[in-house]
Scaffold this motif. Structure first.
Motif, PDB file in Angstrom:
ATOM      1  N   GLN A  32       0.722  -1.147   0.046  1.00 15.32           N
ATOM      2  CA  GLN A  32      -0.129  -0.155   0.085  1.00 15.32           C
ATOM      3  C   GLN A  32       0.672   1.250   0.038  1.00 15.32           C
ATOM      4  OE1 GLN A  32      -3.329   0.414  -0.101  1.00 15.32           O
ATOM      5  NE2 GLN A  32      -3.662  -1.686  -0.249  1.00 15.32           N
ATOM      6  N   ALA A  33       2.102   1.209   0.912  1.00 12.47           N
ATOM      7  CA  ALA A  33       3.031   2.399   0.953  1.00 12.47           C
ATOM      8  C   ALA A  33       3.644   2.543  -0.447  1.00 12.47           C
ATOM      9  CB  ALA A  33       3.867   2.194   2.068  1.00 12.47           C
ATOM     10  N   LEU A  34       3.973   1.517  -1.244  1.00 16.75           N
ATOM     11  CA  LEU A  34       4.565   1.726  -2.539  1.00 16.75           C
ATOM     12  C   LEU A  34       3.552   2.364  -3.607  1.00 16.75           C
ATOM     13  CD1 LEU A  34       6.672  -1.358  -3.050  1.00 16.75           C
ATOM     14  CD2 LEU A  34       7.536   0.906  -2.548  1.00 16.75           C
ATOM     15  N   SER A  35       2.355   1.867  -3.196  1.00 15.09           N
ATOM     16  CA  SER A  35       1.199   2.387  -4.141  1.00 15.09           C
ATOM     17  C   SER A  35       0.905   3.636  -4.219  1.00 15.09           C
ATOM     18  CB  SER A  35       0.073   1.536  -3.887  1.00 15.09           C
ATOM     19  OG  SER A  35       0.284   0.007  -4.584  1.00 15.09           O
ATOM     20  N   CYS A  36       1.238   4.404  -2.853  1.00 18.12           N
ATOM     21  CA  CYS A  36       0.797   5.539  -2.396  1.00 18.12           C
ATOM     22  C   CYS A  36       2.096   6.723  -2.586  1.00 18.12           C
ATOM     23  CB  CYS A  36       0.318   5.807  -0.914  1.00 18.12           C
ATOM     24  SG  CYS A  36      -1.391   4.940  -0.723  1.00 18.12           S
ATOM     25  N   VAL A  37       2.788   6.438  -3.231  1.00 17.33           N
ATOM     26  CA  VAL A  37       4.188   7.434  -3.372  1.00 17.33           C
ATOM     27  C   VAL A  37       3.623   8.547  -3.866  1.00 17.33           C
ATOM     28  CG1 VAL A  37       6.344   7.753  -4.817  1.00 17.33           C
ATOM     29  CG2 VAL A  37       5.857   5.366  -3.413  1.00 17.33           C
ATOM     30  N   PHE A  38       2.874   8.662  -4.956  1.00 19.00           N
ATOM     31  CA  PHE A  38       2.556   9.845  -5.615  1.00 19.00           C
ATOM     32  C   PHE A  38       1.662  10.755  -4.776  1.00 19.00           C
ATOM     33  CE2 PHE A  38       1.516  11.616 -10.408  1.00 19.00           C
ATOM     34  CZ  PHE A  38       1.968  12.722  -9.831  1.00 19.00           C
ATOM     35  N   PRO A  39       0.760  10.125  -4.191  1.00 19.70           N
ATOM     36  CA  PRO A  39      -0.167  10.780  -3.175  1.00 19.70           C
ATOM     37  C   PRO A  39       0.695  11.447  -2.100  1.00 19.70           C
ATOM     38  CG  PRO A  39      -1.483   8.948  -3.678  1.00 19.70           C
ATOM     39  CD  PRO A  39      -0.032   8.822  -4.487  1.00 19.70           C
ATOM     40  N   VAL A  40       1.684  10.404  -1.696  1.00 15.79           N
ATOM     41  CA  VAL A  40       2.447  11.319  -0.577  1.00 15.79           C
ATOM     42  C   VAL A  40       2.988  12.463  -0.965  1.00 15.79           C
ATOM     43  CG1 VAL A  40       4.433  10.712   0.852  1.00 15.79           C
ATOM     44  CG2 VAL A  40       2.483   8.858   0.674  1.00 15.79           C
ATOM     45  N   VAL A  41       3.810  12.293  -2.265  1.00 19.58           N
ATOM     46  CA  VAL A  41       4.489  13.350  -2.443  1.00 19.58           C
ATOM     47  C   VAL A  41       3.776  14.716  -2.936  1.00 19.58           C
ATOM     48  CG1 VAL A  41       5.579  14.314  -4.705  1.00 19.58           C
ATOM     49  CG2 VAL A  41       6.294  11.981  -3.753  1.00 19.58           C
ATOM     50  N   ILE A  42       2.358  14.610  -3.139  1.00 20.17           N
ATOM     51  CA  ILE A  42       1.533  15.641  -3.467  1.00 20.17           C
ATOM     52  C   ILE A  42       1.075  16.159  -1.904  1.00 20.17           C
ATOM     53  CG2 ILE A  42      -0.744  16.117  -3.907  1.00 20.17           C
ATOM     54  CD1 ILE A  42      -0.759  14.324  -6.127  1.00 20.17           C
ATOM     55  N   PHE A  43       0.848  15.450  -1.036  1.00 24.32           N
ATOM     56  CA  PHE A  43       0.689  16.073   0.105  1.00 24.32           C
ATOM     57  C   PHE A  43       1.874  16.672   0.939  1.00 24.32           C
ATOM     58  CE2 PHE A  43      -3.023  12.881   0.392  1.00 24.32           C
ATOM     59  CZ  PHE A  43      -3.961  13.944   0.118  1.00 24.32           C
ATOM     60  N   ILE A 213     -12.195   3.306   0.699  1.00 25.34           N
ATOM     61  CA  ILE A 213     -11.431   4.125  -0.247  1.00 25.34           C
ATOM     62  C   ILE A 213     -12.017   5.662  -0.191  1.00 25.34           C
ATOM     63  CG2 ILE A 213     -10.503   4.697  -2.438  1.00 25.34           C
ATOM     64  CD1 ILE A 213     -10.525   1.725  -2.903  1.00 25.34           C
ATOM     65  N   GLY A 214     -13.269   5.703  -0.382  1.00 26.19           N
ATOM     66  CA  GLY A 214     -13.800   7.210  -0.085  1.00 26.19           C
ATOM     67  C   GLY A 214     -13.742   7.656   1.096  1.00 26.19           C
ATOM     68  N   PHE A 215     -13.872   7.160   2.138  1.00 30.70           N
ATOM     69  CA  PHE A 215     -13.506   7.595   3.414  1.00 30.70           C
ATOM     70  C   PHE A 215     -12.206   8.091   3.745  1.00 30.70           C
ATOM     71  CE2 PHE A 215     -12.096   7.391   7.732  1.00 30.70           C
ATOM     72  CZ  PHE A 215     -12.837   8.060   8.467  1.00 30.70           C
ATOM     73  N   PHE A 216     -10.966   7.509   2.975  1.00 31.99           N
ATOM     74  CA  PHE A 216      -9.767   7.809   3.326  1.00 31.99           C
ATOM     75  C   PHE A 216      -9.239   8.881   2.349  1.00 31.99           C
ATOM     76  CE2 PHE A 216      -9.328   3.462   5.347  1.00 31.99           C
ATOM     77  CZ  PHE A 216      -8.651   3.964   6.415  1.00 31.99           C
ATOM     78  N   ILE A 217     -10.056   9.052   1.235  1.00 35.15           N
ATOM     79  CA  ILE A 217      -9.856  10.136   0.505  1.00 35.15           C
ATOM     80  C   ILE A 217     -10.382  11.317   0.833  1.00 35.15           C
ATOM     81  CG2 ILE A 217     -10.385  11.146  -1.915  1.00 35.15           C
ATOM     82  CD1 ILE A 217     -10.098   8.362  -3.002  1.00 35.15           C
ATOM     83  N   TRP A 218     -11.581  11.228   1.673  1.00 36.53           N
ATOM     84  CA  TRP A 218     -12.173  12.526   2.514  1.00 36.53           C
ATOM     85  C   TRP A 218     -11.288  13.173   3.489  1.00 36.53           C
ATOM     86  CZ3 TRP A 218     -13.696  12.517   7.417  1.00 36.53           C
ATOM     87  CH2 TRP A 218     -14.090  13.914   8.085  1.00 36.53           C
ATOM     88  N   VAL A 219     -10.537  11.871   4.199  1.00 41.61           N
ATOM     89  CA  VAL A 219      -9.336  12.371   5.138  1.00 41.61           C
ATOM     90  C   VAL A 219      -8.417  12.972   4.553  1.00 41.61           C
ATOM     91  CG1 VAL A 219      -7.867  11.597   6.672  1.00 41.61           C
ATOM     92  CG2 VAL A 219     -10.019  10.556   6.691  1.00 41.61           C
ATOM     93  N   ALA A 220      -8.004  12.518   3.262  1.00 39.49           N
ATOM     94  CA  ALA A 220      -6.894  13.118   2.561  1.00 39.49           C
ATOM     95  C   ALA A 220      -7.299  14.575   1.990  1.00 39.49           C
ATOM     96  CB  ALA A 220      -6.739  12.205   1.401  1.00 39.49           C
ATOM     97  N   GLU A 221      -8.666  14.818   1.724  1.00 34.11           N
ATOM     98  CA  GLU A 221      -9.208  16.092   1.370  1.00 34.11           C
ATOM     99  C   GLU A 221      -9.017  17.183   2.350  1.00 34.11           C
ATOM    100  OE1 GLU A 221     -13.267  17.828  -0.975  1.00 34.11           O
ATOM    101  OE2 GLU A 221     -13.285  16.056   0.457  1.00 34.11           O
ATOM    102  N   ASN A 222      -9.251  16.746   3.743  1.00 41.51           N
ATOM    103  CA  ASN A 222      -9.198  17.563   4.749  1.00 41.51           C
ATOM    104  C   ASN A 222      -7.768  18.021   4.972  1.00 41.51           C
ATOM    105  OD1 ASN A 222     -11.711  18.026   6.550  1.00 41.51           O
ATOM    106  ND2 ASN A 222     -11.890  15.880   5.983  1.00 41.51           N
ATOM    107  N   ILE A 223      -6.643  17.010   4.862  1.00 41.16           N
ATOM    108  CA  ILE A 223      -5.278  17.594   4.699  1.00 41.16           C
ATOM    109  C   ILE A 223      -4.884  18.352   3.705  1.00 41.16           C
ATOM    110  CG2 ILE A 223      -3.039  16.610   4.623  1.00 41.16           C
ATOM    111  CD1 ILE A 223      -4.126  13.975   5.811  1.00 41.16           C
ATOM    112  N   ALA A 224      -5.561  18.311   2.327  1.00 40.85           N
ATOM    113  CA  ALA A 224      -5.280  19.102   1.301  1.00 40.85           C
ATOM    114  C   ALA A 224      -5.477  20.479   1.423  1.00 40.85           C
ATOM    115  CB  ALA A 224      -5.807  18.409   0.038  1.00 40.85           C
ATOM    116  N   THR A 225      -7.137  20.848   1.968  1.00 42.49           N
ATOM    117  CA  THR A 225      -7.637  21.718   2.088  1.00 42.49           C
ATOM    118  C   THR A 225      -6.676  22.606   3.359  1.00 42.49           C
ATOM    119  OG1 THR A 225      -9.312  21.137   3.518  1.00 42.49           O
ATOM    120  CG2 THR A 225      -9.853  21.405   1.205  1.00 42.49           C
ATOM    121  N   PHE A 226      -6.467  21.820   4.241  1.00 45.93           N
ATOM    122  CA  PHE A 226      -5.613  22.682   5.452  1.00 45.93           C
ATOM    123  C   PHE A 226      -4.380  23.291   4.912  1.00 45.93           C
ATOM    124  CE2 PHE A 226      -2.630  22.162   8.916  1.00 45.93           C
ATOM    125  CZ  PHE A 226      -3.140  23.020   9.927  1.00 45.93           C
TER     126      PHE A 226
END
Length: 273
Positions: A32-43, A213-226
């Motif tokens: 999962q961590a390897l698959s999330c490299v791009f989102p991690v770089v974005i955040f 997946i939808g819930f965790f993207i909502w969590v990511a959305e809160n981080i992104a807007t912050f």
């Protein structure tokens, strides 16, 4: 005659299962961590450019440069395949079209300056949609995902198109997201997704995977807007938690993403046979 196992054997059996569970969780988490490299770089980029003002160019332009370099680096290093890059590019265009429309309708805004803004939308924003596709493609490949009881192509394609169009049409007509959500449950009620972790195959109801997946993207959305990736009208004065109702929007977006990726994977699989 007592056929029960001695306490020591029970302890060993329980301990063995616990160790196997820990090992499996580690392997699953690593994939999962390897698959999330791009989102991690974005955040990380959003956070750093929010804290430290970038020189020479506006923040939005630096984010675009960073994401382009990251995309190039992932393909160059083999973390992403060229076929996955094609899918990600498709999602970038789909996301950018949605962003331009939503900003025009006042759903959210990108208030900062930038040379790479088109109709009020910075081009880097498409990468946030592309990162969802990047995760799905890489997790699919690493976990050897397979689909069970997958509905016919024309049904899946029609549902995906209807969900995507509703993001536009609900501004002028009734919002049918709950009807579409009900159709998703009915259509995929008997569908499962199976995945391989360290030689063992597991399965999960497809509807449950959508919700998670939808819930965790909502969590990511809160981080992104912050970190100022974009802002909703209620966040113009001060940041506040994104309304939980947004989970439904992200859930439908995840479903569209998953349906597109699954369809392309199946088409590619049929061609390669």
């Amino acid at each position: 005659m007592n056929n029960s196992l001695p306490n020591s054997d029970v302890t060993k059996a329980v301990g063995g299962k616990a160790r196997k569970a820990v090992v499996q969780i580690f392997h699953f988490g690593w994939n999962q961590a390897l698959s999330c490299v791009f989102p991690v770089v974005i955040f990380a980029s959003l956070a750093i450019t929010q804290i430290i003002t970038p020189p020479i160019l506006p923040r939005y332009d630096w984010l675009l440069i960073i994401f382009l370099l990251m995309q190039w680096g992932m393909v160059r290093s083999g973390l992403e395949t060229r076929d996955e890059l094609k899918v990600i590019t498709l999602f970038h265009l789909i996301g950018l079209a949605l962003e331009i429309f939503k900003v025009h309708m006042g759903s959210w805004a990108y208030p900062d300056e930038g040379y790479s803004k088109v109709l009020g939308v910075p081009l880097y924003s498409g990468f946030m949609y592309a990162s969802v596709a990047s995760y799905l493609c890489q997790a699919w490949r690493r976990l050897k995902v397979e689909l069970v009881q997958w509905p016919p192509f024309w049904v899946v394609g029609s549902l995906a198109a209807a969900i995507y169009l509703n993001f536009f049409t609900h501004h002028f007509w009734m919002d049918v997201r709950w009807i579409l959500s009900g159709l998703v449950i009915l259509l995929f009620w008997r569908s499962w997704v199976t995945y391989l972790v360290n030689g063992s195959r597991y399965r999960m109801p497809l509807a449950l995977s959508f919700v998670l997946i939808g819930f965790f993207i909502w969590v990511a959305e809160n981080i992104a807007t912050f970190f100022g990736a974009w802002e909703y009208p209620n966040q113009t004065e001060a940041w506040s938690l994104v309304h939980l109702g947004k989970v439904s929007s992200w859930l439908l977006l995840v479903i569209v993403s998953f349906l597109i990726v699954a369809t392309l994977k199946q088409v590619k699989g049929n061609i390669s046979k």
